[in-house]
Design an enzyme around this catalytic site. Structure first.
Site, PDB file in Angstrom:
ATOM      1  N   ASP A   1     -10.927   3.178   4.870  1.00  0.00           N
ATOM      2  CA  ASP A   1     -11.227   1.600   4.246  1.00  0.00           C
ATOM      3  C   ASP A   1     -12.451   1.635   4.296  1.00  0.00           C
ATOM      4  O   ASP A   1     -13.618   0.958   4.094  1.00  0.00           O
ATOM      5  CB  ASP A   1     -10.553   1.320   5.559  1.00  0.00           C
ATOM      6  CG  ASP A   1      -9.271   0.465   4.920  1.00  0.00           C
ATOM      7  OD1 ASP A   1      -9.170  -0.450   3.953  1.00  0.00           O
ATOM      8  OD2 ASP A   1      -7.999   0.220   5.553  1.00  0.00           O
TER       9      ASP A   1
ATOM     10  N   LYS B   1       1.058  -1.404   0.124  1.00  0.00           N
ATOM     11  CA  LYS B   1       0.247   0.390  -0.079  1.00  0.00           C
ATOM     12  C   LYS B   1       0.665   1.663   0.406  1.00  0.00           C
ATOM     13  O   LYS B   1       0.967   2.233  -0.592  1.00  0.00           O
ATOM     14  CB  LYS B   1      -1.050  -0.170   1.437  1.00  0.00           C
ATOM     15  CG  LYS B   1      -1.746  -0.978   1.322  1.00  0.00           C
ATOM     16  CD  LYS B   1      -2.802  -1.135   2.456  1.00  0.00           C
ATOM     17  CE  LYS B   1      -3.485  -2.100   2.051  1.00  0.00           C
ATOM     18  NZ  LYS B   1      -4.844  -2.514   3.459  1.00  0.00           N
TER      19      LYS B   1
ATOM     20  N   GLN C   1      -4.443  -0.829   9.731  1.00  0.00           N
ATOM     21  CA  GLN C   1      -4.612  -2.652   9.369  1.00  0.00           C
ATOM     22  C   GLN C   1      -4.909  -3.831   9.994  1.00  0.00           C
ATOM     23  O   GLN C   1      -4.915  -3.573  11.023  1.00  0.00           O
ATOM     24  CB  GLN C   1      -2.726  -2.972   8.707  1.00  0.00           C
ATOM     25  CG  GLN C   1      -2.874  -4.307   8.034  1.00  0.00           C
ATOM     26  CD  GLN C   1      -3.513  -3.985   6.893  1.00  0.00           C
ATOM     27  OE1 GLN C   1      -3.597  -3.118   6.034  1.00  0.00           O
ATOM     28  NE2 GLN C   1      -3.978  -5.780   5.992  1.00  0.00           N
TER      29      GLN C   1
HETATM   30  N1  GUN Z   1      -7.188  -6.399   6.162  1.00  0.00           N
HETATM   31  C1  GUN Z   1      -6.878  -6.622   4.780  1.00  0.00           C
HETATM   32  N2  GUN Z   1      -7.358  -6.632   4.189  1.00  0.00           N
HETATM   33  C2  GUN Z   1      -7.163  -5.187   4.325  1.00  0.00           C
HETATM   34  C3  GUN Z   1      -8.429  -3.629   4.161  1.00  0.00           C
HETATM   35  O1  GUN Z   1      -8.389  -3.391   2.770  1.00  0.00           O
HETATM   36  N3  GUN Z   1      -7.724  -2.947   5.223  1.00  0.00           N
HETATM   37  C4  GUN Z   1      -7.185  -3.037   6.511  1.00  0.00           C
HETATM   38  N4  GUN Z   1      -7.140  -2.120   7.045  1.00  0.00           N
HETATM   39  N5  GUN Z   1      -6.390  -3.462   6.755  1.00  0.00           N
HETATM   40  C5  GUN Z   1      -6.927  -5.620   5.708  1.00  0.00           C
END
Ligand code: GUN
Length: 281
Positions: free
Chosen positions: A116, A49, A93
């Site tokens: 998110d 990311k 995350q």
């Molecule tokens: N863990 C797995 N996918 C994601 C996501 O899209 N966002 C976040 N914050 N954690 C994740």
């Protein structure tokens, strides 16, 4: 003959467009990423990311916190970031270590910095057909299907998995697009009878080879959200070879949904940036 839904290619197009948009901005948008603990998969996702942001000119800052971080410390950090005008988006995350309450943490994030779209306010807006910040994976899936002109209206969609991050928001997006949606989960009986009816089948379960060819309707569209490690390789939930023999369109893993999630996250950072600019006016 089946075709793949090339998430890598579509993601690249979106990322190039975002790069141009960011280039035109005087003040660059900034995303803060918080990782608690040392889960190997999470570390890789966070790294990807951050790299994707940097490639389009979005500034980043990361906080890698020890796995025994107390809830209060994490809440204090998020509150500080909420107030910081230089920070446009905040991403924590998931999953978090067990002693931390995920709901408390995501609801501490200011709704207009919630890249998110997991905050209760953003989930409520989505339910009420006023989506602003939509979770990146569901958003990316809909974008990918639209780019391939997959018809959604009136179609039977079956989603396996009911998480807040993927299954449930995706069900709402399909519903808003006038599909008939069924959400299956670990308690669903006769799963195969249901998946076999799907014009569009989505699997977000996290188990390798969970969806076999005999669970897929002929000429269906199959979207594989799974990221599973199997004998040193990354594979999805769907038996790709079998799916390609039955379905019309299939997302590969990797290079399917994963890159679309990243592209949608970048779009959401820009969305946050715009929301905050509007708030300041
Ligand atoms: N863990 C797995 N996918 C994601 C996501 O899209 N966002 C976040 N914050 N954690 C994740």
């Amino acid at each position: 003959m089946s075709q793949i839904l090339d998430g890598q290619m579509i993601s690249k197009e979106i990322r190039e467009r975002i790069k141009e948009e960011v280039n035109r901005l005087e003040v660059k948008p900034k995303l803060v990423v918080i990782l608690v603990g040392d889960d190997d998969a999470s570390k890789i996702y966070v790294r990807n990311k951050i790299k994707a942001c940097e490639n389009v000119g979005i500034a980043t800052e990361d906080y890698i916190l020890p796995k025994d971080t107390r809830e209060k410390e994490l809440v204090d950090l998020i509150e500080k970031l909420n107030k910081n005008k230089e920070v446009n988006g905040i991403l924590v995350q998931l999953p978090l270590p067990k002693h931390l309450n995920e709901d408390t943490i995501v609801n501490t994030i200011s709704p207009n910095k919630d890249v998110d779209g997991l905050n209760i306010i953003n989930q409520g807006k989505l339910l009420n057909r006023k989506p602003v910040l939509v979770p990146a994976t569901p958003k990316g899936i809909i974008t990918l299907l639209k780019r391939y002109f997959v018809e959604i209206e009136g179609k039977r969609v079956v989603i396996v998995g009911r998480s807040k991050l993927v299954g449930m928001p995706l069900a709402l997006l399909f519903n808003h697009a006038n599909a008939t949606v069924t959400v299956c989960h670990s308690y669903t009986e006769n799963l195969k009878d249901i998946t076999k009816q799907a014009d569009i089948l989505v699997s977000a379960v996290g188990k390798a080879n969970f969806i076999s060819g005999d669970m897929i309707k002929k000429d269906a569209v199959v979207v594989d959200v799974g990221i599973n490690r199997q004998m040193g390789h990354i594979v999805g939930d769907v038996n790709f070879k079998e799916a390609m023999e039955v379905a019309r369109l299939v997302t590969p893993v990797p290079k399917g949904v994963g890159p679309m999630t990243i592209a949608s996250l970048l779009e959401n950072v820009l969305e946050c940036y715009d929301l905050q600019k509007r708030d300041m006016k």
